[in-house]
Scaffold this motif. Structure first.
Motif, PDB file in Angstrom:
ATOM      1  N   CYS A  64       0.860  -1.189   0.000  1.00  0.00           N
ATOM      2  CA  CYS A  64       0.000   0.000   0.000  1.00  0.00           C
ATOM      3  C   CYS A  64       0.893   1.235   0.000  1.00  0.00           C
ATOM      4  N   GLU A  65       0.637   2.110  -0.944  1.00  0.00           N
ATOM      5  CA  GLU A  65       1.460   3.303  -1.085  1.00  0.00           C
ATOM      6  C   GLU A  65       1.120   4.332  -0.002  1.00  0.00           C
ATOM      7  N   VAL A  66       2.143   4.962   0.493  1.00  0.00           N
ATOM      8  CA  VAL A  66       1.986   5.977   1.534  1.00  0.00           C
ATOM      9  C   VAL A  66       1.059   7.089   1.055  1.00  0.00           C
ATOM     10  N   ASP A  67       1.129   7.410  -0.221  1.00  0.00           N
ATOM     11  CA  ASP A  67       0.299   8.478  -0.778  1.00  0.00           C
ATOM     12  C   ASP A  67      -1.192   8.156  -0.691  1.00  0.00           C
ATOM     13  N   ARG A  68      -1.543   6.893  -0.607  1.00  0.00           N
ATOM     14  CA  ARG A  68      -2.949   6.477  -0.537  1.00  0.00           C
ATOM     15  C   ARG A  68      -3.482   6.440   0.892  1.00  0.00           C
ATOM     16  N   LEU A  69      -2.603   6.456   1.870  1.00  0.00           N
ATOM     17  CA  LEU A  69      -3.036   6.313   3.262  1.00  0.00           C
ATOM     18  C   LEU A  69      -4.054   7.370   3.678  1.00  0.00           C
ATOM     19  N   CYS A  70      -3.801   8.620   3.354  1.00  0.00           N
ATOM     20  CA  CYS A  70      -4.735   9.694   3.746  1.00  0.00           C
ATOM     21  C   CYS A  70      -6.076   9.529   3.057  1.00  0.00           C
ATOM     22  N   ASP A  71      -6.059   9.217   1.758  1.00  0.00           N
ATOM     23  CA  ASP A  71      -7.318   9.035   1.022  1.00  0.00           C
ATOM     24  C   ASP A  71      -8.121   7.876   1.588  1.00  0.00           C
ATOM     25  N   LEU A  72      -7.450   6.767   1.843  1.00  0.00           N
ATOM     26  CA  LEU A  72      -8.138   5.590   2.378  1.00  0.00           C
ATOM     27  C   LEU A  72      -8.678   5.864   3.780  1.00  0.00           C
ATOM     28  N   THR A  73      -7.893   6.542   4.594  1.00  0.00           N
ATOM     29  CA  THR A  73      -8.329   6.863   5.953  1.00  0.00           C
ATOM     30  C   THR A  73      -9.496   7.838   5.932  1.00  0.00           C
ATOM     31  N   ARG A  74      -9.429   8.835   5.067  1.00  0.00           N
ATOM     32  CA  ARG A  74     -10.516   9.814   4.940  1.00  0.00           C
ATOM     33  C   ARG A  74     -11.818   9.119   4.539  1.00  0.00           C
ATOM     34  N   ARG A  75     -11.734   8.223   3.550  1.00  0.00           N
ATOM     35  CA  ARG A  75     -12.931   7.498   3.113  1.00  0.00           C
ATOM     36  C   ARG A  75     -13.454   6.598   4.222  1.00  0.00           C
ATOM     37  N   SER A  76     -12.545   5.986   4.967  1.00  0.00           N
ATOM     38  CA  SER A  76     -12.957   5.128   6.090  1.00  0.00           C
ATOM     39  C   SER A  76     -13.748   5.913   7.120  1.00  0.00           C
ATOM     40  N   VAL A  77     -13.296   7.104   7.418  1.00  0.00           N
ATOM     41  CA  VAL A  77     -13.994   7.951   8.395  1.00  0.00           C
ATOM     42  C   VAL A  77     -15.389   8.303   7.885  1.00  0.00           C
ATOM     43  N   GLU A  78     -15.501   8.632   6.599  1.00  0.00           N
ATOM     44  CA  GLU A  78     -16.816   8.935   6.020  1.00  0.00           C
ATOM     45  C   GLU A  78     -17.753   7.737   6.145  1.00  0.00           C
ATOM     46  N   LEU A  79     -17.237   6.561   5.832  1.00  0.00           N
ATOM     47  CA  LEU A  79     -18.052   5.350   5.888  1.00  0.00           C
ATOM     48  C   LEU A  79     -18.440   4.997   7.322  1.00  0.00           C
ATOM     49  N   LEU A  80     -17.508   5.164   8.248  1.00  0.00           N
ATOM     50  CA  LEU A  80     -17.803   4.881   9.654  1.00  0.00           C
ATOM     51  C   LEU A  80     -18.884   5.826  10.187  1.00  0.00           C
ATOM     52  N   LYS A  81     -18.819   7.090   9.810  1.00  0.00           N
ATOM     53  CA  LYS A  81     -19.856   8.047  10.222  1.00  0.00           C
ATOM     54  C   LYS A  81     -21.211   7.641   9.654  1.00  0.00           C
ATOM     55  N   PHE A  82     -21.227   7.236   8.382  1.00  0.00           N
ATOM     56  CA  PHE A  82     -22.463   6.788   7.754  1.00  0.00           C
ATOM     57  C   PHE A  82     -23.035   5.581   8.497  1.00  0.00           C
ATOM     58  N   CYS A  83     -22.176   4.597   8.782  1.00  0.00           N
ATOM     59  CA  CYS A  83     -22.629   3.380   9.465  1.00  0.00           C
ATOM     60  C   CYS A  83     -23.147   3.684  10.865  1.00  0.00           C
ATOM     61  N   ARG A  84     -22.449   4.541  11.593  1.00  0.00           N
ATOM     62  CA  ARG A  84     -22.891   4.910  12.940  1.00  0.00           C
ATOM     63  C   ARG A  84     -24.253   5.587  12.885  1.00  0.00           C
ATOM     64  N   LYS A  85     -24.432   6.500  11.934  1.00  0.00           N
ATOM     65  CA  LYS A  85     -25.714   7.197  11.787  1.00  0.00           C
ATOM     66  C   LYS A  85     -26.822   6.212  11.439  1.00  0.00           C
ATOM     67  N   LYS A  86     -26.523   5.278  10.545  1.00  0.00           N
ATOM     68  CA  LYS A  86     -27.515   4.283  10.136  1.00  0.00           C
ATOM     69  C   LYS A  86     -27.900   3.386  11.316  1.00  0.00           C
ATOM     70  N   LEU A  87     -26.921   2.939  12.087  1.00  0.00           N
ATOM     71  CA  LEU A  87     -27.202   2.093  13.249  1.00  0.00           C
ATOM     72  C   LEU A  87     -28.010   2.849  14.305  1.00  0.00           C
ATOM     73  N   THR A  88     -27.659   4.103  14.537  1.00  0.00           N
ATOM     74  CA  THR A  88     -28.371   4.913  15.524  1.00  0.00           C
ATOM     75  C   THR A  88     -29.819   5.129  15.106  1.00  0.00           C
ATOM     76  N   SER A  89     -30.033   5.480  13.841  1.00  0.00           N
ATOM     77  CA  SER A  89     -31.408   5.718  13.388  1.00  0.00           C
ATOM     78  C   SER A  89     -32.224   4.432  13.388  1.00  0.00           C
ATOM     79  N   THR A  90     -31.609   3.323  13.051  1.00  0.00           N
ATOM     80  CA  THR A  90     -32.306   2.033  13.086  1.00  0.00           C
ATOM     81  C   THR A  90     -32.680   1.669  14.515  1.00  0.00           C
ATOM     82  N   ASP A  91     -31.759   1.889  15.441  1.00  0.00           N
ATOM     83  CA  ASP A  91     -32.028   1.599  16.848  1.00  0.00           C
ATOM     84  C   ASP A  91     -33.191   2.454  17.364  1.00  0.00           C
ATOM     85  N   GLU A  92     -33.187   3.741  17.027  1.00  0.00           N
ATOM     86  CA  GLU A  92     -34.261   4.633  17.462  1.00  0.00           C
ATOM     87  C   GLU A  92     -35.607   4.208  16.889  1.00  0.00           C
ATOM     88  N   GLU A  93     -35.611   3.838  15.615  1.00  0.00           N
ATOM     89  CA  GLU A  93     -36.855   3.413  14.973  1.00  0.00           C
ATOM     90  C   GLU A  93     -37.381   2.118  15.600  1.00  0.00           C
TER      91      GLU A  93
END
Length: 83
Positions: free
Chosen positions: A45-74
């Protein structure tokens, strides 16, 4: 892991990344996160990709957390109406 395998995973990551927020599902987000983890664990894995991959991971984790929270509330509201 061979170069071809890395390219294949990169293509899968790009395809998933192109999904709009309305098309993204919890399952597809988790699959993309798993693919990202594999890329990050790859010694090639190239060092240049680390930030992009980490940034996308954070976006996806936020999406998943929001989805789980809204599902739990519903589900909580639905179950409260049973009594």
């Amino acid at each position: 892991m061979g170069r071809k395998s890395l390219e294949s995973k990169s293509v899968n990551h790009q395809k998933l990344k192109k999904m709009s927020a309305s098309e993204l599902t919890y399952t597809s987000a988790m699959k993309e996160l798993e693919a990202i983890v594999e890329q990050l664990q790859d010694p090639q894995c190239e060092v240049d990709r680390l930030c992009d991959l980490t940034r996308r991971s954070v976006e996806l984790l936020k999406f998943c957390r929001k989805k789980l929270t809204s599902t739990d509330e519903e589900l909580t509201k639905l179950l409260e109406n049973i009594d």
